[in-house]
Design a protein around this motif. Structure first.
Motif, short mmCIF file in Angstrom:
data_model
loop_
_atom_site.label_atom_id
_atom_site.label_comp_id
_atom_site.label_asym_id
_atom_site.label_seq_id
_atom_site.Cartn_x
_atom_site.Cartn_y
_atom_site.Cartn_z
N LYS A 167 18.45 9.13 -38.48
CA LYS A 167 19.35 9.88 -37.59
C LYS A 167 19.16 9.48 -36.13
O LYS A 167 19.63 10.16 -35.22
CB LYS A 167 19.11 11.39 -37.74
N GLY A 168 18.44 8.38 -35.89
CA GLY A 168 18.25 7.90 -34.53
C GLY A 168 17.28 8.72 -33.72
O GLY A 168 17.31 8.71 -32.49
N LEU A 169 16.37 9.45 -34.41
CA LEU A 169 15.39 10.30 -33.72
C LEU A 169 13.98 9.81 -34.01
O LEU A 169 13.74 9.06 -34.95
CB LEU A 169 15.55 11.75 -34.18
N LEU A 170 13.04 10.28 -33.20
CA LEU A 170 11.64 9.92 -33.37
C LEU A 170 10.81 11.16 -33.59
O LEU A 170 11.15 12.25 -33.12
CB LEU A 170 11.13 9.17 -32.13
N TYR A 171 9.69 10.99 -34.29
CA TYR A 171 8.79 12.12 -34.55
C TYR A 171 8.07 12.53 -33.27
O TYR A 171 7.60 11.70 -32.51
CB TYR A 171 7.75 11.75 -35.60
N ASN A 172 7.98 13.85 -33.06
CA ASN A 172 7.19 14.39 -31.96
C ASN A 172 6.69 15.77 -32.35
O ASN A 172 7.48 16.65 -32.68
CB ASN A 172 8.01 14.47 -30.68
N ALA A 173 5.37 15.95 -32.35
CA ALA A 173 4.77 17.20 -32.84
C ALA A 173 5.06 18.39 -31.94
O ALA A 173 5.07 19.53 -32.40
CB ALA A 173 3.26 17.01 -32.99
N THR A 174 5.31 18.14 -30.66
CA THR A 174 5.49 19.25 -29.72
C THR A 174 6.94 19.75 -29.66
O THR A 174 7.19 20.87 -29.21
CB THR A 174 5.07 18.83 -28.30
N LEU A 175 7.87 18.93 -30.11
CA LEU A 175 9.28 19.28 -29.93
C LEU A 175 9.76 20.51 -30.72
O LEU A 175 10.54 21.30 -30.19
CB LEU A 175 10.16 18.09 -30.27
N PRO A 176 9.36 20.71 -31.99
CA PRO A 176 9.86 21.90 -32.70
C PRO A 176 9.58 23.20 -31.96
O PRO A 176 10.46 24.07 -31.86
CB PRO A 176 9.12 21.84 -34.04
N ASP A 177 8.37 23.34 -31.40
CA ASP A 177 8.06 24.55 -30.63
C ASP A 177 8.97 24.68 -29.41
O ASP A 177 9.50 25.76 -29.12
CB ASP A 177 6.59 24.53 -30.17
N LEU A 178 9.14 23.58 -28.69
CA LEU A 178 10.01 23.60 -27.51
C LEU A 178 11.46 23.94 -27.89
O LEU A 178 12.12 24.72 -27.20
CB LEU A 178 9.97 22.24 -26.81
N CYS A 179 11.91 23.36 -29.00
CA CYS A 179 13.29 23.61 -29.43
C CYS A 179 13.51 25.08 -29.78
O CYS A 179 14.52 25.68 -29.40
CB CYS A 179 13.63 22.72 -30.63
N HIS A 180 12.58 25.65 -30.50
CA HIS A 180 12.71 27.07 -30.87
C HIS A 180 12.68 27.97 -29.64
O HIS A 180 13.44 28.94 -29.54
CB HIS A 180 11.61 27.47 -31.84
N LYS A 181 11.80 27.65 -28.70
CA LYS A 181 11.74 28.45 -27.47
C LYS A 181 13.04 28.36 -26.70
O LYS A 181 13.54 29.37 -26.18
CB LYS A 181 10.57 27.96 -26.59
N PHE A 182 13.60 27.16 -26.60
CA PHE A 182 14.83 27.01 -25.84
C PHE A 182 16.00 27.73 -26.52
O PHE A 182 16.81 28.38 -25.87
CB PHE A 182 15.17 25.53 -25.65
#
Length: 534
Positions: A190-205
């Protein structure tokens, strides 16, 4: 390695390896998956994880009772594999979590986890009971050949369970790589890269919008996340196909990233389904050579009242000895299984793992199990030849002391680096927190000590249970061993609670103290336990 061991040991170990492979694929990512999919706090995610982990072992007690009453260990094991496969199938269905379906989807996930736990309960303890029966039969046959042959046969039980345990960890070694690899592959499509911190940031936003820290700071947080495209606008255009306002841009990106990220994890559970089927095929292929449960016949002989009381007293002593050891191992599993709770969070937050997903570090433990087991078997064989081999209860006590050393090492590292609580650490400026992170070598040293402790306790504990269990209660007693594990797992949430609230050296100190007390208590009971286990 299998010389002079029962013929059924290898196929039983292979069947168990397949099941464990499927289980560890799921377990390696479970806590982080619950947090990333549903936006749960670490505390709530850990409570669900602890309940699931405890449920696996509590239901092993139920599975043992069912098998003992039905006298059908093999049928119970088959059913367990099929029930587990059903749970993994449910867990592999990718459904995007939204505010409108959050409640029922979380409930659906918990139902899938229940199927896995219940199937595991039907499978795990009863297969261990069958292995114990193999060695009962081996000793029975050896007794007909003389005292020396019986002595040699009894000496095979501990290394036999250690071999069985190695195969568990072959699956555990490979499994942690599967889910991260499939997740990263799906993100890449899907043209994305893995990042462990992003899910938390996404949910917060998605929950708080720009108000979570301020619009500019929010954008900077996303842009500063490592292993992403440097231009956030370019990334969002790739996701949505058009340029929109900053807030809409981030909302679109967050929703899409969470969907793709978690769908990749869902797909990895399909590998768990395949592993269950392979395990079932192996078990059915060798079913005939596995021993049937020993049916205790009612003896029609007339015993004196003194003889009857003596037999009842022996059974009572065996049960008391079993519960004494179970009481000790509760604290071991409470400490050791922090590898999926507070230690997993530590790997994610306090260790430099930019190139390796935090789940991968759980493979260190099974790697050490596989490489160290032959060394430990060789070491104890040499001590046996010299007449100095410690008894099984004494080995368990030593294991508790080694587990304490593992957490003492963590206390020292945390004090030297001046680590605060995890909550305070995560609230620091990114540049500051990144500078405080330690190297991966810490995890390697930690899991080395924990694995040595595990090899002194887990396989030898199974061996001890098979020695002292009354023959008509094999499944129940193996279930009790796993139930003790459940009690320890039910307390796992305490670790992350301390880890998030206090400087983390305090969290590790609690485990040091528990392991030290357990070792001292176990040593005080060694002579009594040795007499009972003869």
């Amino acid at each position: 390695m299998f010389k002079n061991h029962p013929k059924g040991l290898l196929p039983a170990a292979l069947a168990n390896m397949g099941e464990r492979f499927g289980y560890y694929i799921m377990n390696a990512v479970l806590l982080l998956f619950l947090i990333s999919k549903f936006g749960l706090s670490k505390e709530i995610g850990t409570v669900i994880y602890s309940c699931f982990y405890a449920g696996i072992y509590v239901l092993s007690l139920v599975g043992g009772i069912i098998a003992d009453r039905r006298k059908n260990y093999k049928g119970t094991i088959q059913t367990g594999l099929m029930v587990m496969a059903t749970g993994y199938i449910l867990l592999s269905i990718p459904i995007l979590a939204t505010p409108s379906n959050h409640v029922w989807l979380l409930a659906f996930t918990c139902v899938a986890l229940f199927f896995i736990a219940f199937g595991n309960g039907l499978f795990k303890g009863n297969l261990q009971a069958i292995v114990g029966q193999m060695y009962d039969n081996l000793e029975k046959d050896a007794a007909l050949k003389g005292e020396e042959a019986l002595k040699d046969a009894k000496a095979k039980r501990d290394p036999g369970f250690q071999i069985f345990y190695v195969f568990i960890n072959v699956g555990g070694l490979i499994a942690p790589f599967v889910a991260p690899l499939l997740r990263s592959w799906w993100l890449g499509t899907k043209g994305l890269l893995y990042n462990a911190t992003l899910p938390d940031l996404c949910h917060k936003f998605l929950k708080f919008g720009d108000s979570m820290v301020g619009a500019n700071a929010t954008t900077e947080q996303f842009a500063a996340a490592p292993k992403l495209y440097t231009n956030l606008m370019e990334l969002t255009e790739k996701v949505s196909g058009h340029v929109v306002s900053g807030t809409e841009q981030l909302t679109s990106f967050c929703t899409n990233y969470l969907d793709v990220f978690n769908t990749g994890v869902h797909y990895s559970f399909i590998a768990s389904v395949a592993a269950m089927l392979i395990s079932l095929i192996i078990f059915l292929s060798f079913k005939k050579i596995f021993p049937d449960p020993i049916k205790v016949k009612k003896n029609v002989e007339n015993y004196t009242q003194e003889e009857t009381m003596q037999m009842a007293q022996e059974i009572k002593q065996r049960i008391f000895a079993l519960f004494a050891v179970l009481g000790i191992v509760v604290f071991f599993w409470f400490s050791f299984h922090q590898n999926g709770a507070s230690l997993s969070l530590f790997a994610k937050e306090f260790v430099i793992t930019s190139k390796i997903p935090p789940e991968i570090w759980q493979a260190i433990n099974p790697f050490f199990v596989i490489t160290l087991t032959p060394v430990i078997i060789w070491f104890f064989a040499r001590m046996k030849n010299k007449g100095k081999e410690p008894s099984t209860p004494r080995k368990i006590a030593i294991g508790m002391g080694i587990a304490g050393l593992a957490f003492l090492f963590m206390v020292i590292i945390s004090k030297i680096n001046g680590y605060p609580s995890a909550t305070e650490f995560n609230d620091m400026d990114v540049a500051v927190s990144e500078g405080l992170k330690t190297g991966p070598w810490v995890l390697i040293v930690l899991y080395f000590f924990l694995t040595v402790a595990e090899l002194f306790i887990s396989p030898l504990g199974l061996s001890f249970v098979s020695k002292v269990a009354p023959k008509h209660m094999l499944g129940l007693c193996q279930g009790l061993w796993l139930a003790a594990t459940a009690v320890g797992n039910g307390l796992l949430w305490v670790g992350p609670l301390l880890y998030n609230k206090y400087p983390i050296w305090i969290c590790w100190t609690v485990f040091v103290v528990l392991c030290a007390i357990s070792m001292i208590v176990m040593l005080s009971m060694v002579k009594w336990l040795e007499r009972v286990a003869k």
